[in-house]
Design a protein around this motif. Structure first.
Motif, PDB file in Angstrom:
ATOM      1  N   GLY A  66      18.976 -26.898   4.182  1.00 61.60           N
ATOM      2  CA  GLY A  66      19.312 -28.275   3.841  1.00 61.60           C
ATOM      3  C   GLY A  66      20.642 -28.469   3.154  1.00 61.60           C
ATOM      4  O   GLY A  66      20.953 -29.573   2.712  1.00 61.60           O
ATOM      5  N   LEU A  67      21.473 -27.425   3.043  1.00 54.05           N
ATOM      6  CA  LEU A  67      22.744 -27.528   2.329  1.00 54.05           C
ATOM      7  C   LEU A  67      23.923 -27.307   3.274  1.00 54.05           C
ATOM      8  O   LEU A  67      23.938 -26.374   4.067  1.00 54.05           O
ATOM      9  CB  LEU A  67      22.814 -26.490   1.200  1.00 54.05           C
ATOM     10  N   THR A  68      24.911 -28.190   3.145  1.00 55.14           N
ATOM     11  CA  THR A  68      26.184 -28.043   3.840  1.00 55.14           C
ATOM     12  C   THR A  68      27.281 -28.074   2.789  1.00 55.14           C
ATOM     13  O   THR A  68      27.266 -28.913   1.883  1.00 55.14           O
ATOM     14  CB  THR A  68      26.405 -29.182   4.857  1.00 55.14           C
ATOM     15  N   TYR A  69      28.223 -27.148   2.891  1.00 54.26           N
ATOM     16  CA  TYR A  69      29.390 -27.120   2.006  1.00 54.26           C
ATOM     17  C   TYR A  69      30.528 -27.863   2.685  1.00 54.26           C
ATOM     18  O   TYR A  69      30.789 -27.653   3.863  1.00 54.26           O
ATOM     19  CB  TYR A  69      29.841 -25.680   1.753  1.00 54.26           C
ATOM     20  N   ARG A  70      31.210 -28.721   1.947  1.00 52.11           N
ATOM     21  CA  ARG A  70      32.406 -29.387   2.466  1.00 52.11           C
ATOM     22  C   ARG A  70      33.609 -28.833   1.701  1.00 52.11           C
ATOM     23  O   ARG A  70      33.713 -28.986   0.491  1.00 52.11           O
ATOM     24  CB  ARG A  70      32.326 -30.894   2.297  1.00 52.11           C
ATOM     25  N   LEU A  71      34.511 -28.198   2.447  1.00 55.72           N
ATOM     26  CA  LEU A  71      35.701 -27.601   1.863  1.00 55.72           C
ATOM     27  C   LEU A  71      36.905 -28.483   2.128  1.00 55.72           C
ATOM     28  O   LEU A  71      37.154 -28.877   3.267  1.00 55.72           O
ATOM     29  CB  LEU A  71      35.938 -26.212   2.469  1.00 55.72           C
ATOM     30  N   ARG A  72      37.633 -28.792   1.065  1.00 55.95           N
ATOM     31  CA  ARG A  72      38.841 -29.615   1.141  1.00 55.95           C
ATOM     32  C   ARG A  72      39.957 -28.883   0.418  1.00 55.95           C
ATOM     33  O   ARG A  72      39.713 -28.124  -0.501  1.00 55.95           O
ATOM     34  CB  ARG A  72      38.585 -30.975   0.472  1.00 55.95           C
ATOM     35  N   VAL A  73      41.160 -29.095   0.834  1.00 54.49           N
ATOM     36  CA  VAL A  73      42.303 -28.394   0.250  1.00 54.49           C
ATOM     37  C   VAL A  73      42.518 -28.848  -1.193  1.00 54.49           C
ATOM     38  O   VAL A  73      42.660 -30.036  -1.468  1.00 54.49           O
ATOM     39  CB  VAL A  73      43.584 -28.641   1.080  1.00 54.49           C
ATOM     40  N   GLY A  74      42.523 -27.875  -2.108  1.00 56.53           N
ATOM     41  CA  GLY A  74      42.847 -28.141  -3.501  1.00 56.53           C
ATOM     42  C   GLY A  74      41.775 -28.852  -4.306  1.00 56.53           C
ATOM     43  O   GLY A  74      42.041 -29.284  -5.425  1.00 56.53           O
ATOM     44  N   TYR A 104      44.239 -15.592  -9.127  1.00 59.31           N
ATOM     45  CA  TYR A 104      45.670 -15.783  -9.346  1.00 59.31           C
ATOM     46  C   TYR A 104      46.152 -16.921  -8.454  1.00 59.31           C
ATOM     47  O   TYR A 104      45.476 -17.312  -7.513  1.00 59.31           O
ATOM     48  CB  TYR A 104      46.456 -14.486  -9.075  1.00 59.31           C
ATOM     49  N   SER A 105      47.309 -17.446  -8.745  1.00 57.66           N
ATOM     50  CA  SER A 105      47.832 -18.625  -8.069  1.00 57.66           C
ATOM     51  C   SER A 105      48.143 -18.343  -6.599  1.00 57.66           C
ATOM     52  O   SER A 105      48.854 -17.391  -6.278  1.00 57.66           O
ATOM     53  CB  SER A 105      49.095 -19.086  -8.795  1.00 57.66           C
ATOM     54  N   VAL A 106      47.567 -19.162  -5.707  1.00 62.87           N
ATOM     55  CA  VAL A 106      47.795 -19.050  -4.256  1.00 62.87           C
ATOM     56  C   VAL A 106      47.959 -20.462  -3.687  1.00 62.87           C
ATOM     57  O   VAL A 106      47.537 -21.442  -4.304  1.00 62.87           O
ATOM     58  CB  VAL A 106      46.635 -18.332  -3.521  1.00 62.87           C
ATOM     59  N   PRO A 107      48.536 -20.569  -2.492  1.00 57.59           N
ATOM     60  CA  PRO A 107      48.611 -21.886  -1.849  1.00 57.59           C
ATOM     61  C   PRO A 107      47.205 -22.450  -1.631  1.00 57.59           C
ATOM     62  O   PRO A 107      46.280 -21.729  -1.236  1.00 57.59           O
ATOM     63  CB  PRO A 107      49.311 -21.594  -0.518  1.00 57.59           C
ATOM     64  N   ALA A 108      47.043 -23.725  -1.881  1.00 56.43           N
ATOM     65  CA  ALA A 108      45.718 -24.364  -1.830  1.00 56.43           C
ATOM     66  C   ALA A 108      45.073 -24.235  -0.454  1.00 56.43           C
ATOM     67  O   ALA A 108      43.870 -23.984  -0.350  1.00 56.43           O
ATOM     68  CB  ALA A 108      45.844 -25.838  -2.227  1.00 56.43           C
ATOM     69  N   VAL A 109      45.838 -24.392   0.620  1.00 56.40           N
ATOM     70  CA  VAL A 109      45.270 -24.321   1.962  1.00 56.40           C
ATOM     71  C   VAL A 109      44.811 -22.897   2.281  1.00 56.40           C
ATOM     72  O   VAL A 109      43.796 -22.694   2.937  1.00 56.40           O
ATOM     73  CB  VAL A 109      46.253 -24.865   3.022  1.00 56.40           C
ATOM     74  N   PRO A 138      40.628 -31.647  -9.021  1.00 53.16           N
ATOM     75  CA  PRO A 138      41.521 -30.674  -8.392  1.00 53.16           C
ATOM     76  C   PRO A 138      41.246 -29.279  -8.934  1.00 53.16           C
ATOM     77  O   PRO A 138      40.808 -29.115 -10.077  1.00 53.16           O
ATOM     78  CB  PRO A 138      42.912 -31.138  -8.792  1.00 53.16           C
ATOM     79  N   LEU A 139      41.524 -28.274  -8.119  1.00 53.94           N
ATOM     80  CA  LEU A 139      41.398 -26.891  -8.573  1.00 53.94           C
ATOM     81  C   LEU A 139      42.631 -26.473  -9.348  1.00 53.94           C
ATOM     82  O   LEU A 139      43.749 -26.896  -9.042  1.00 53.94           O
ATOM     83  CB  LEU A 139      41.244 -25.956  -7.366  1.00 53.94           C
ATOM     84  N   ARG A 140      42.419 -25.619 -10.331  1.00 50.18           N
ATOM     85  CA  ARG A 140      43.551 -25.006 -11.028  1.00 50.18           C
ATOM     86  C   ARG A 140      43.971 -23.787 -10.217  1.00 50.18           C
ATOM     87  O   ARG A 140      43.274 -23.341  -9.320  1.00 50.18           O
ATOM     88  CB  ARG A 140      43.114 -24.543 -12.423  1.00 50.18           C
ATOM     89  N   SER A 141      45.076 -23.233 -10.510  1.00 50.54           N
ATOM     90  CA  SER A 141      45.567 -21.985  -9.908  1.00 50.54           C
ATOM     91  C   SER A 141      45.868 -22.082  -8.428  1.00 50.54           C
ATOM     92  O   SER A 141      45.926 -21.063  -7.750  1.00 50.54           O
ATOM     93  CB  SER A 141      44.592 -20.836 -10.160  1.00 50.54           C
ATOM     94  N   VAL A 142      46.014 -23.284  -7.898  1.00 48.83           N
ATOM     95  CA  VAL A 142      46.473 -23.436  -6.513  1.00 48.83           C
ATOM     96  C   VAL A 142      47.678 -24.371  -6.526  1.00 48.83           C
ATOM     97  O   VAL A 142      47.842 -25.172  -7.439  1.00 48.83           O
ATOM     98  CB  VAL A 142      45.367 -23.971  -5.559  1.00 48.83           C
ATOM     99  N   PHE A 143      48.504 -24.252  -5.512  1.00 45.41           N
ATOM    100  CA  PHE A 143      49.670 -25.131  -5.430  1.00 45.41           C
ATOM    101  C   PHE A 143      49.891 -25.534  -4.001  1.00 45.41           C
ATOM    102  O   PHE A 143      49.296 -25.043  -3.094  1.00 45.41           O
ATOM    103  CB  PHE A 143      50.921 -24.446  -5.996  1.00 45.41           C
TER     104      PHE A 143
END
Length: 143
Positions: A66-74, A104-109, A138-143
């Motif tokens: 019954g669970l679906t994850y929705r992933l969005r950039v950042g 560690y910091s990575v591109p959000a996509v 918003p997520l931290r550690s992404v740009f």
């Protein structure tokens, strides 16, 4: 002569300079472009096109009915339950989000594509480290 392998996860996050500190706007843009290419290779053309068109990817949980994850950039991972009853199977909010940040910091996509693979192939690890949240942010550690 072999090149040293970078292992930024072994360095405490407060000791890793941000890309903005070390390279400026051009370095950020180059890293974002590489991150888009890595995400495209990671997801494959079909998923990448869907991701670009929709602005998100939905992934049905392989283990939690019954669970679906929705992933969005950042952004945090959105939890989409089929019904309020399905949400009672695990102690997460019916309308909620999972907060998980890269070490560690990575591109959000790029992080979104990596997280897709983790949820698909190693959901148990994500469940152990993610923090349930009632609101999006918003997520931290992404740009």
């Amino acid at each position: 002569m072999p090149t040293a392998i970078e292992r930024p996860w072994l360095t405490p996050s407060w000791q890793i300079p941000s890309i903005r500190q070390t390279g400026g706007a051009r370095a950020v843009r180059r890293a974002q472009q590489r991150g888009e290419q890595v995400a495209r290779w990671t997801l494959g053309e079909e998923l990448w096109e869907r991701f670009c068109q929709q602005g998100y990817l939905d992934l049905r949980s392989p283990h939690i009915p019954g669970l679906t994850y929705r992933l969005r950039v950042g952004r945090r991972v959105q939890l989409l339950w089929d019904s309020p009853d399905a949400a009672r199977l695990i102690p997460w909010p019916y309308r909620g989000y999972l907060c998980i940040n890269p070490t560690y910091s990575v591109p959000a996509v790029e992080f979104a594509a990596q997280l897709y693979l983790y949820l698909r192939d190693h959901e148990d690890i994500v469940i152990r480290v993610a923090i349930p949240q009632a609101a999006d942010a918003p997520l931290r550690s992404v740009f």
